[in-house]
Write a protein that holds these residues in place. Structure first.
Motif, short mmCIF file in Angstrom:
data_model
loop_
_atom_site.label_atom_id
_atom_site.label_comp_id
_atom_site.label_asym_id
_atom_site.label_seq_id
_atom_site.Cartn_x
_atom_site.Cartn_y
_atom_site.Cartn_z
N ASP A 1 -8.76 -18.18 20.92
CA ASP A 1 -9.28 -19.18 21.84
C ASP A 1 -10.23 -18.60 22.88
N GLN A 2 -10.18 -17.30 23.08
CA GLN A 2 -11.04 -16.67 24.09
C GLN A 2 -12.46 -16.56 23.56
N VAL A 3 -13.42 -16.94 24.37
CA VAL A 3 -14.83 -16.85 24.00
C VAL A 3 -15.53 -15.96 25.03
N MET A 4 -16.30 -14.98 24.53
CA MET A 4 -17.05 -14.10 25.42
C MET A 4 -18.50 -14.07 24.97
N VAL A 5 -19.38 -14.48 25.85
CA VAL A 5 -20.82 -14.49 25.57
C VAL A 5 -21.49 -13.59 26.61
N GLY A 6 -22.38 -12.73 26.15
CA GLY A 6 -23.10 -11.87 27.09
C GLY A 6 -22.45 -10.53 27.30
N GLY A 7 -21.44 -10.19 26.49
CA GLY A 7 -20.81 -8.88 26.61
C GLY A 7 -21.71 -7.78 26.07
N THR A 8 -21.41 -6.57 26.47
CA THR A 8 -22.25 -5.44 26.05
C THR A 8 -22.08 -5.13 24.56
N ARG A 9 -20.93 -5.49 23.99
CA ARG A 9 -20.70 -5.18 22.58
C ARG A 9 -21.18 -6.31 21.68
N GLY A 10 -21.30 -7.50 22.23
CA GLY A 10 -21.72 -8.64 21.43
C GLY A 10 -20.93 -9.88 21.76
N LEU A 11 -21.04 -10.89 20.91
CA LEU A 11 -20.41 -12.18 21.11
C LEU A 11 -19.02 -12.21 20.50
N LEU A 12 -18.08 -12.84 21.19
CA LEU A 12 -16.77 -13.13 20.63
C LEU A 12 -16.62 -14.65 20.65
N ILE A 13 -16.63 -15.26 19.47
CA ILE A 13 -16.62 -16.73 19.40
C ILE A 13 -15.61 -17.18 18.35
N THR A 14 -15.43 -18.51 18.28
CA THR A 14 -14.52 -19.13 17.32
C THR A 14 -15.34 -20.02 16.39
N PRO A 15 -14.72 -20.58 15.35
CA PRO A 15 -15.45 -21.52 14.49
C PRO A 15 -16.04 -22.71 15.24
N ASP A 16 -15.47 -23.02 16.42
CA ASP A 16 -15.96 -24.18 17.19
C ASP A 16 -17.38 -23.96 17.70
N GLN A 17 -17.82 -22.71 17.79
CA GLN A 17 -19.17 -22.42 18.29
C GLN A 17 -20.21 -22.25 17.18
N ILE A 18 -19.83 -22.47 15.94
CA ILE A 18 -20.78 -22.27 14.84
C ILE A 18 -22.02 -23.16 14.96
N PRO A 19 -21.91 -24.43 15.36
CA PRO A 19 -23.14 -25.21 15.57
C PRO A 19 -24.10 -24.56 16.55
N ASP A 20 -23.58 -23.87 17.56
CA ASP A 20 -24.43 -23.18 18.53
C ASP A 20 -25.10 -21.95 17.92
N VAL A 21 -24.47 -21.39 16.89
CA VAL A 21 -25.11 -20.29 16.15
C VAL A 21 -26.26 -20.83 15.32
N VAL A 22 -26.03 -21.98 14.67
CA VAL A 22 -27.06 -22.57 13.81
C VAL A 22 -28.29 -22.97 14.61
N ASP A 23 -28.10 -23.61 15.77
CA ASP A 23 -29.27 -24.00 16.56
C ASP A 23 -29.75 -22.89 17.50
N GLU A 24 -29.05 -21.73 17.44
CA GLU A 24 -29.42 -20.51 18.16
C GLU A 24 -29.26 -20.61 19.67
N SER A 25 -28.64 -21.69 20.15
CA SER A 25 -28.47 -21.84 21.60
C SER A 25 -27.51 -20.80 22.17
N ILE A 26 -26.61 -20.28 21.33
CA ILE A 26 -25.62 -19.33 21.83
C ILE A 26 -26.23 -17.97 22.13
N PHE A 27 -27.42 -17.72 21.60
CA PHE A 27 -28.06 -16.43 21.80
C PHE A 27 -28.82 -16.34 23.13
N GLY A 28 -28.86 -17.45 23.87
CA GLY A 28 -29.50 -17.45 25.18
C GLY A 28 -31.00 -17.59 25.13
#
Length: 410
Positions: free
Chosen positions: A383-410
């Motif tokens: 359930d923990q989500v981390m965006v902007g960490g030095t090692r990379g993104l920690l996300i769940t399947p719930d954020q996959i739409p944000d990967v597809v539209d690339e909004s999660i990459f900032g």
């Protein structure tokens, strides 16, 4: 009806092309969606024997009577209609004249590509995404009391989401999954496989589907698959192609690079819906799924399929691969590409508990592919989500739409 994200893609296509072709596996809700989206259009199902006879006997007159804003469902049943359809749409060239849809995708696409090239937009509809299930409300369902229980289960437990999958009727009417998928397989084998593909070895084909399920998330080894199924390699390849054309399963190609000859060459096998996958594995509850030795493969399948479905819903193409060296010393599950260039990379983990070791492979492979930390990460079952960490993104399947539209990459 649960709202579908692909509605936007269909409307965009109707504004651009004279004909829109909507394909997808059986019971993904194509007819329901089209009738809901286009209530003023004429809906004609060519499953109806009388309509089918009219279309076959006099296609010119049939299209003269139904010349504009027409949905032709199960259009592959009258292949001779497509040549006449080309003539009709060319008279004006206007966008948004016809929608043709069907479940025998291989037959429909064959006719479309032969007769309507340059005049048709191709849209593929998959089972419900997790995002669509999370957004659904009881009021969207035909039998809210029954269906809401399943919706609550998949919202609160991702393993339930994996187990039930995304076929709309399960939720719309609260159909028991074991009964639903038994009927689904029987219908698919009897209608598509026997009638349309002319496969005679139906029992062997159904066993073959189970063998594919046992290999979900693994490299395809046609020789081993054919041997276990008791068929030759040519037949095994033909049956894989048939299942792919039916949108039952899909292949994810391996990442390739001239600079690294140690990369594997075989694709991975995935099912478009993990509910069907679990049924073929004989898994009918979350306890059995938790005890399954390859549950990590099943969760990986759910994540990769979710990404593929979200891409389809946006009318995109799956520009993705996986990365694996022949010795498996370096491996990640998803490489997203822009053209020939790696853009993002993700490792999939079925654990609900975060471990910093999750980033080991995606970090080393990401560096090798010149993917920066902000575009690489781990998709896990926590359930923990981390965006902007030095090692990379920690996300769940719930954020996959944000990967597809690339909004999660900032």
């Amino acid at each position: 009806m649960i709202p579908r994200d692909i509605s936007r893609a269909i409307r965009e296509a109707l504004g651009e092309y004279p004909v829109v072709s909507l394909t997808g596996a059986r019971q993904t809700g194509k007819s329901t969606l089209l009738r809901s989206m286009l209530p003023d259009w004429t809906y004609l199902s060519l499953e109806d024997p009388d309509l089918r006879a009219l279309a076959r006997d006099d296609p010119r007159d049939f299209l003269a009577r139904h010349a504009r804003h027409v949905i032709l469902d199960e259009a592959q049943r009258v292949p001779e209609l497509f040549s006449y359809l080309q003539t009709v749409v060319d008279q004006t060239g206007d966008a948004g004249q016809f929608v043709v849809s069907g479940s025998q995708n291989y037959l429909l696409l064959e006719q479309v590509s032969q007769s309507l090239a340059g005049r048709v937009a191709l849209v593929t509809m998959a089972p419900l995404t997790r995002a669509e299930l999370l957004a659904a409300r009881p009021g969207d369902l035909s039998a809210p009391e029954k269906g809401a229980r399943l919706l609550d289960a998949v919202r609160n437990d991702r393993w339930a989401w994996v187990l039930y999958g995304g076929y709309p009727r399960l939720y719309d009417y609260g159909v028991h999954p074991a009964r639903y998928f038994a009927d689904y397989v029987r219908t698919y084998v009897d209608r598509d496989v026997r009638e349309e593909l002319r496969v005679l070895k139906l029992a062997e084909f159904e066993r073959f589907m189970g063998l594919c399920a046992a290999r979900a998330g693994e490299l395809i080894n046609y020789s081993a698959l054919a041997s276990d199924a008791g068929v030759d390699v040519k037949t095994a390849k033909s049956w894989i192609s048939a299942l792919s054309a039916s949108n039952i399963l899909f292949e994810l190609r391996p990442y390739s690079s001239n600079a690294n000859a140690r990369l594997v060459k075989s694709p991975k096998l995935y099912f478009m819906d993990t509910g069907l996958l679990c049924h073929l594995l004989g898994i009918d509850d979350t306890e059995a799924l938790a005890a399954y030795a390859k549950r990590g493969n099943v969760f990986e399948n759910a994540v990769i399929a979710e990404y593929a479905k979200c891409v389809q819903s946006s009318r995109g193409r799956l520009h993705a691969s996986f990365y694996r060296t022949s010795g498996r010393d370096e491996e990640i599950d998803l490489v997203i590409e822009r053209g020939l260039t790696p853009f993002a990379a993700f490792e999939v983990k079925s654990s609900a508990t975060y471990n910093s070791k999750f980033f080991k492979n995606v970090s080393s492979v990401g560096e090798a592919l010149d993917i920066p930390p902000e575009r690489r990460g781990v998709i896990y079952n926590g359930d923990q989500v981390m965006v902007g960490g030095t090692r990379g993104l920690l996300i769940t399947p719930d954020q996959i739409p944000d990967v597809v539209d690339e909004s999660i990459f900032g």
